[in-house]
Design an enzyme around this catalytic site. Structure first.
Site, PDB file in Angstrom:
ATOM      1  N   CYS A  41      67.324  15.273  -3.447  1.00  0.00           N
ATOM      2  CA  CYS A  41      67.129  14.260  -4.486  1.00  0.00           C
ATOM      3  C   CYS A  41      66.284  14.819  -5.615  1.00  0.00           C
ATOM      4  O   CYS A  41      65.274  15.482  -5.386  1.00  0.00           O
ATOM      5  CB  CYS A  41      66.473  13.024  -3.881  1.00  0.00           C
TER       6      CYS A  41
ATOM      7  N   CYS B 295       0.861  -1.187   0.000  1.00  0.00           N
ATOM      8  CA  CYS B 295       0.000   0.000   0.000  1.00  0.00           C
ATOM      9  C   CYS B 295       0.899   1.240   0.000  1.00  0.00           C
ATOM     10  O   CYS B 295       1.734   1.407   0.888  1.00  0.00           O
ATOM     11  CB  CYS B 295      -0.916   0.027   1.229  1.00  0.00           C
TER      12      CYS B 295
ATOM     13  N   CYS C 249      17.873  39.252  -0.474  1.00  0.00           N
ATOM     14  CA  CYS C 249      16.976  39.011   0.650  1.00  0.00           C
ATOM     15  C   CYS C 249      16.783  40.294   1.450  1.00  0.00           C
ATOM     16  O   CYS C 249      17.545  41.257   1.311  1.00  0.00           O
ATOM     17  CB  CYS C 249      17.557  37.901   1.522  1.00  0.00           C
TER      18      CYS C 249
ATOM     19  N   CYS D 121      17.396  31.619   2.146  1.00  0.00           N
ATOM     20  CA  CYS D 121      18.483  32.586   2.016  1.00  0.00           C
ATOM     21  C   CYS D 121      19.751  31.935   2.570  1.00  0.00           C
ATOM     22  O   CYS D 121      19.738  31.395   3.678  1.00  0.00           O
ATOM     23  CB  CYS D 121      18.163  33.864   2.786  1.00  0.00           C
TER      24      CYS D 121
END
Length: 557
Positions: A307, A183, A247, A225
Site C-alpha cells: 500500500c 523554624c 582523572c 569522574c
C-alpha cells in the site's frame, strides 16, 4: 634540502619557532618519570595559563572538606557543623560565604543558610528528675531523654529520631531542619548522628556518607569522574569550570557536563549531537537509499507493504509515491481526497528541502566518524613508533634525540581529535537549530567560509603529518632520516598553530558576536587535556591551594 609549502610559513621558520628556548611549544618533554606518550604537566601552558586540578579519593575527601570548613570556622569563630551548613548552602564556595559575610553581615549570612548560634542552656545541667513536655507527642520525659537544638527548640529523643529517619530516607539528609513550626534552622549533624545511630546504625552511616559526599555533589568546583565502572575518584578544579580534565584513572572528560572531552563543541552542542546520532545515525546510510522523509517531522520512513499510504511514528500519514501529507482514509486503489498523478509545482521544493537536511546531517556525521576512526587507527602507531626509535638508537646515528617522533605522534592524535569534533560544531554553528535568528544568511555564509577554510587547512596538514609518521624512516639513510625529522617537526608546529587559530576563530569571529551564555567552550590547550595531580595533603596559607595525597591501593566507595 628542498622545502615544502605546508600552508603556514616556511619549514625553517617553523623549526626555529618550535625549538626556541623562550617558546613553550606545547610538546611533551622527555623525562625519567614518564618516557611514554603522556602529556607534559609543566607549569607553563603554551597559549593559555595552566589550571589547577586535583584528584580527590576516599581518604582525602574528609581532609578536603575540613580544609574549607576550617577557613570558615576561623573567619566566623563558629563550630564545625555550622561551617558545614554554611558551605552546603553556598555549594562549598568559601569565597561566596566570605562575600555574603562582608556585603550583608553575619546575621543575614546565618539567616539565609538556616544557622542558629544561640547560647542555649544545656539540658544535661538540668535536674534529671524534672519532667519536660515534648511539643510533638505531648508526653513528659526526664531531661536526659530530651534534646535541644541550636535554635532553642526542645523535643523528646524519640520524636527527633523519627523525624531524622524520615528525612534521611526522603533524601534530605544533608540539610535537615528543626521540627518546630516555621523554624528553618538546620539541626546539628552530630546530634542527628548520635540519635539515629542508637536506633539504626546503617542509616546513620548512610547519613554520614551523604554529608561526606556533599562536598562533591553540592560543589561546583568538584565533579565525580564519570568512568564506568566508577573509579571512585573526583576532580577539583580551582580556577576554570570550562575545561577538559583527565582523572588519575585515565578517563578524560568535560568538567562542565561530565561527557567525554568534546571541544570545540559547547556542552549544549555535544548533547544535541549525541541525541541526534542516537536517534538517526545508526542506519543513516540505509535510510538514504530505502526510505522517504515524513512531510511533518522529516524523519525517514520505510514502506514494508504494497500500500502506498504510509504512516510515520509521529502520526502523520502521507503518500509514498509523492511524499505529500494525507488523511487516514484510504483503500487499495486510492487515498481519500488525494491524487498525485497530475504534476504540481511547489511540492518538490518541500521534499528537496527535507532531503537536503538529511544529506547535510549525513555529511557532518560521516566526517566526524571518519576522523574518529582514523584516530583509533593512528593510536596503534604507538608501539610501532617506539620500535622505530629503538632501531634508530641501535644504529648510532649522529643525532641522539628522537623526541621529535613522540612529539609528532602526540600532536597528530591531539589535532585529529580536535578536527573530528569540529564537524559537530560546524553542523550546529551554521545550521538553523541554535542560531537561526542571530545571523543573516549572508553572515552565516561568510562565517562558514572562514571556518571551513581553516578547518580544511588543518585537515590537510594532519594527513601529511600522519603520512610521514607512518613511513618506515627507521630504515632510511641518515640524511633521509634528518629530512623526515624536519618535516615532522614542521608539521607538528603547523598543526598546533592551526588548532589554536581554529579555537581563536570560534571564540572571536563565530561565537563572540552572538548570545553565547550556553555556548562556552573549553579553551585550546597545546599540551592537551589537563591531568589532575595528587600531592601531599597541605593547605598553603598564601595561596589557599588544596593538595591531596592518597595511596594507589586505596579502596573506593
Amino acid at each position: 634540502m628542498e622545502e615544502e609549502d605546508y600552508g603556514y610559513g616556511s619549514s625553517e621558520d617553523e623549526y626555529n619557532r618550535v625549538y626556541d628556548d623562550d617558546y613553550d611549544d606545547g610538546f611533551e618533554e622527555e623525562s625519567d618519570e614518564d618516557p611514554q606518550f603522556s602529556g607534559s604537566n609543566s607549569s607553563s601552558e603554551g597559549y593559555h595559563l595552566r589550571i589547577s586540578l586535583y584528584v580527590i579519593r576516599k581518604e582525602s575527601l574528609l581532609a578536603a572538606q575540613k580544609d574549607d570548613m576550617q577557613r570558615v570556622m576561623d573567619l566566623l569563630s563558629i563550630k564545625e557543623h555550622h561551617a558545614r551548613t554554611l558551605l552546603i548552602h553556598h555549594r562549598w564556595d568559601v569565597d561566596k560565604v566570605i562575600s555574603v559575610f562582608v556585603e550583608r553581615g553575619v546575621e543575614r549570612l546565618y539567616l539565609e543558610a538556616g544557622v542558629s548560634v544561640l547560647d542555649n542552656t544545656d539540658l544535661s545541667s538540668s535536674d534529671s528528675l524534672s519532667q519536660i513536655t515534648c511539643g510533638v507527642c505531648f508526653e513528659e520525659f526526664p531531661a536526659n531523654e530530651m534534646t535541644k537544638m541550636d535554635c532553642g527548640h526542645c523535643f523528646c529523643n524519640e520524636c527527633w529520631t523519627e523525624h531524622f529517619i524520615v528525612k534521611i530516607n526522603e533524601g534530605k539528609s544533608r540539610q535537615i531542619t528543626c521540627m518546630a513550626h516555621k523554624c528553618h534552622s538546620i539541626c546539628d549533624e552530630g546530634q542527628i548522628r548520635d540519635l539515629v545511630s542508637a536506633k539504626d546504625p546503617v542509616l546513620a552511616a548512610k547519613f554520614e556518607r551523604f554529608l561526606l559526599e556533599s562536598y562533591i555533589e553540592d560543589n561546583k568546583r568538584v565533579q565525580w569522574c564519570p568512568s564506568v565502572p566508577h573509579c571512585g575518584n573526583a576532580i577539583r578544579v580551582e580556577n576554570d569550570g570550562y575545561c577538559e580534565v583527565e582523572c588519575a584513572c585515565g578517563k578524560q572528560f568535560c568538567f562542565s557536563c561530565s561527557s567525554e572531552a568534546h571541544s570545540p563543541c559547547s556542552c549544549l552542542m555535544w548533547q544535541l549531537w549525541e541525541k541526534k546520532c542516537q536517534d538517526e545515525s545508526e542506519t543513516v546510510n540505509w535510510f538514504t537509499t530505502n526510505t522517504k522523509l515524513c512531510p511533518k517531522c522529516s524523519k525517514p520512513v520505510n514502506k514494508d507493504g504494497g500500500c502506498n499510504h504510509v504512516r510515520c511514528v509521529c502520526g502523520q500519514s502521507f503518500c509514498w509515491l509523492c511524499g505529500a501529507a494525507t488523511g487516514l482514509d484510504h483503500n487499495w486503489d486510492s487515498i481519500a481526497n488525494h491524487e498525485c498523478g497530475r504534476y504540481k509545482d511547489g511540492h518538490e521544493q518541500e521534499v528537496e528541502q527535507a532531503r537536503k537536511a538529511l544529506w547535510r546531517y549525513t555529511h557532518y556525521y560521516n566526517r566526524n566518524k571518519a576522523h574518529l576512526h582514523s584516530l583509533k587507527a593512528e593510536e596503534k602507531l604507538k608501539e610501532k613508533l617506539l620500535q622505530k626509535i629503538t632501531t634508530l638508537e641501535s644504529r648510532e646515528l649522529e643525532t641522539k634525540d628522537y623526541s621529535w617522533v613522540t612529539n609528532g605522534f602526540y600532536r597528530l592524535t591531539r589535532s585529529r581529535r580536535v578536527l573530528s569534533y569540529s564537524y559537530p560544531f560546524a553542523y550546529f554553528m551554521f545550521g538553523e537549530e541554535l542560531f537561526k535568528n542571530e545571523m543573516t544568511s549572508e553572515q552565516r555564509t561568510i562565517k562558514q567560509n572562514l571556518f571551513e577554510d581553516q578547518q580544511q587547512q588543518l585537515e590537510m596538514n594532519i594527513e601529511r603529518l600522519s603520512g610521514f609518521l607512518a613511513e618506515p624512516f627507521a630504515q632510511y639513510p641518515e640524511d633521509k632520516v634528518m629530512e623526515i625529522r624536519m618535516k615532522i617537526i614542521t608539521l607538528s608546529g603547523v598543526t598546533d598553530n592551526l588548532c589554536a587559530k581554529l579555537y581563536d576563530c570560534i571564540d572571536k569571529d563565530l561565537l563572540g558576536p552572538l548570545e553565547r551564555a550556553t555556548h562556552i567552550i573549553a579553551r585550546y590547550r597545546s599540551k592537551g587535556v589537563e591531568k589532575a595531580t595528587e600531592l601531599a595533603h597541605n593547605l598553603s596559607a598564601k595561596t589557599g591551594i588544596l593538595s591531596l595525597y592518597v595511596s594507589p591501593s586505596s579502596n573506593i566507595f
